[in-house]
Design a protein around this motif. Sequence first.
Motif, mmCIF file in Angstrom:
data_model
loop_
_atom_site.group_PDB
_atom_site.id
_atom_site.type_symbol
_atom_site.label_atom_id
_atom_site.label_comp_id
_atom_site.label_asym_id
_atom_site.label_seq_id
_atom_site.Cartn_x
_atom_site.Cartn_y
_atom_site.Cartn_z
ATOM 1 N N ALA A 1 0.913 -1.341 0.069
ATOM 2 C CA ALA A 1 -0.002 0.117 -0.163
ATOM 3 C C ALA A 1 0.960 1.189 0.002
ATOM 4 C CB ALA A 1 -0.948 -0.042 1.329
ATOM 5 N N LEU A 2 1.906 1.285 0.697
ATOM 6 C CA LEU A 2 2.990 2.416 1.071
ATOM 7 C C LEU A 2 3.595 2.491 -0.580
ATOM 8 C CD1 LEU A 2 3.468 4.042 3.405
ATOM 9 C CD2 LEU A 2 5.325 2.790 3.822
ATOM 10 N N GLN A 3 3.937 1.599 -1.226
ATOM 11 C CA GLN A 3 4.526 1.623 -2.458
ATOM 12 C C GLN A 3 3.720 2.258 -3.493
ATOM 13 O OE1 GLN A 3 7.798 0.024 -3.537
ATOM 14 N NE2 GLN A 3 7.539 0.166 -5.659
ATOM 15 N N ASN A 4 2.521 1.639 -3.301
ATOM 16 C CA ASN A 4 1.440 2.082 -4.476
ATOM 17 C C ASN A 4 1.175 3.765 -4.210
ATOM 18 O OD1 ASN A 4 0.982 -0.264 -5.296
ATOM 19 N ND2 ASN A 4 -0.574 -0.683 -4.414
ATOM 20 N N LEU A 5 0.867 4.255 -2.757
ATOM 21 C CA LEU A 5 0.804 5.503 -2.480
ATOM 22 C C LEU A 5 1.952 6.436 -3.100
ATOM 23 C CD1 LEU A 5 -1.426 7.262 -1.064
ATOM 24 C CD2 LEU A 5 -0.092 6.741 0.953
ATOM 25 N N LEU A 6 3.234 5.905 -2.656
ATOM 26 C CA LEU A 6 4.622 6.604 -3.119
ATOM 27 C C LEU A 6 4.439 6.874 -4.770
ATOM 28 C CD1 LEU A 6 6.996 5.081 -0.619
ATOM 29 C CD2 LEU A 6 6.585 7.699 -0.918
ATOM 30 N N GLU A 7 4.151 5.708 -5.364
ATOM 31 C CA GLU A 7 4.007 5.693 -6.737
ATOM 32 C C GLU A 7 3.007 6.840 -7.267
ATOM 33 O OE1 GLU A 7 5.099 0.922 -7.812
ATOM 34 O OE2 GLU A 7 3.119 1.900 -8.348
ATOM 35 N N ASP A 8 2.105 6.921 -6.743
ATOM 36 C CA ASP A 8 0.982 7.892 -7.274
ATOM 37 C C ASP A 8 1.474 9.420 -6.685
ATOM 38 O OD1 ASP A 8 -0.439 6.008 -8.041
ATOM 39 O OD2 ASP A 8 -2.076 6.288 -6.675
ATOM 40 N N SER A 9 2.371 9.499 -5.716
ATOM 41 C CA SER A 9 2.436 10.762 -5.106
ATOM 42 C C SER A 9 3.637 11.479 -5.404
ATOM 43 C CB SER A 9 2.711 10.846 -3.334
ATOM 44 O OG SER A 9 1.653 9.938 -3.024
ATOM 45 N N ILE A 10 4.804 10.550 -6.124
ATOM 46 C CA ILE A 10 6.080 11.236 -6.268
ATOM 47 C C ILE A 10 6.284 11.299 -7.860
ATOM 48 C CG2 ILE A 10 8.609 11.067 -6.122
ATOM 49 C CD1 ILE A 10 8.146 10.045 -3.447
#
Length: 298
Positions: free
Chosen positions: A258-267
Amino acid sequence: MILETFKHFPDFELLDSGNGYRLERWGAYRLARPDPQAIWEHQLADAEWKKADAIFNSKWQVKTSVSQPWPIRFPLPLKAGEAKTGEWSIKLLARLSTFKHTGIFAEQAANWEWLTEQVQNTEFKAQKEQLKILNLFGYTGAATILLAKLGCFVTHVDASKPAITWAKENQIANNLPNDSIRWILDDAAKFVKRELKRGAKYDGILMDPPAFGHAPSGRTWKFAEDFPRLLADCTELLSTNAKFLLVNAYATNSSAIALQNLLEDSIKKTGTLESGELCLKQNSGRLISTGIFGRWSK
Ligand SMILES: C[S@@+](CC[C@H](N)C(=O)[O-])C[C@H]1O[C@@H](n2cnc3c(N)ncnc32)[C@H](O)[C@@H]1O
């Protein structure tokens, strides 16, 4: 998915775990503390567990004499071609604290090693510029002290006055100048919003948001509700030359995926993204997962 453990932290050892407890060595002292994850059996003999200097059973029971606070050192690697005289390490003050804590999360040493690499790989120093770093939910300041010692200017934010007081003691213990760290007692999300308005920029951001927390105003922090917004705001604070963003999370219902997915979307920047579980490795090789992390580096 990475199972991350630190490589070199001689002042700390996970000696054993099991039956709901961990047996650890913190410098000169052996501590036994609850760990609800350790649902397996001990591997070491009972006699080894009985050598603990202090055991936490709803409160600390000290069996020998533990002199508090006591120093825990984390060694800093030398940059290639750099000759340092004297000792090159940071010193963190440990205490038998409430809720079984010592003021130091030893597994974070894996993140300290990663942060050191990011900072030491930078070209900024060659240009005589100082990296500006933001440490949110900074607690007793281990990462803040490390980064300041490596020559960065760190803004440390935490909502707890006792945590900041302890972190300042760590600053003094490391002979760091007053102007190496900016201490902010505030709600992390609010502070970030204010920095956005002011047009502030940071070359690196790290954060360790809790599952639940309280701002000085009494406002409640909830990871699942508040973290995505905070992360999006933080990515806007990254400077054009930003080097890293690191997220650590304990006891949330989120996964590293979930953290990886969120980082992919945010950065929105190019670079490397990785995520995984932050673990402690006991002397027998057995791992304990302590939390999750996600990190981006340029
Ligand atoms: C898990 S600890 C961080 C541990 C730290 N990364 C380390 O390795 O030493 C979480 C910290 O978040 C702080 N905190 C909780 N809610 C907060 C909020 N809304 N704003 C700022 N800090 C908060 C707590 O006071 C605590 O110091």
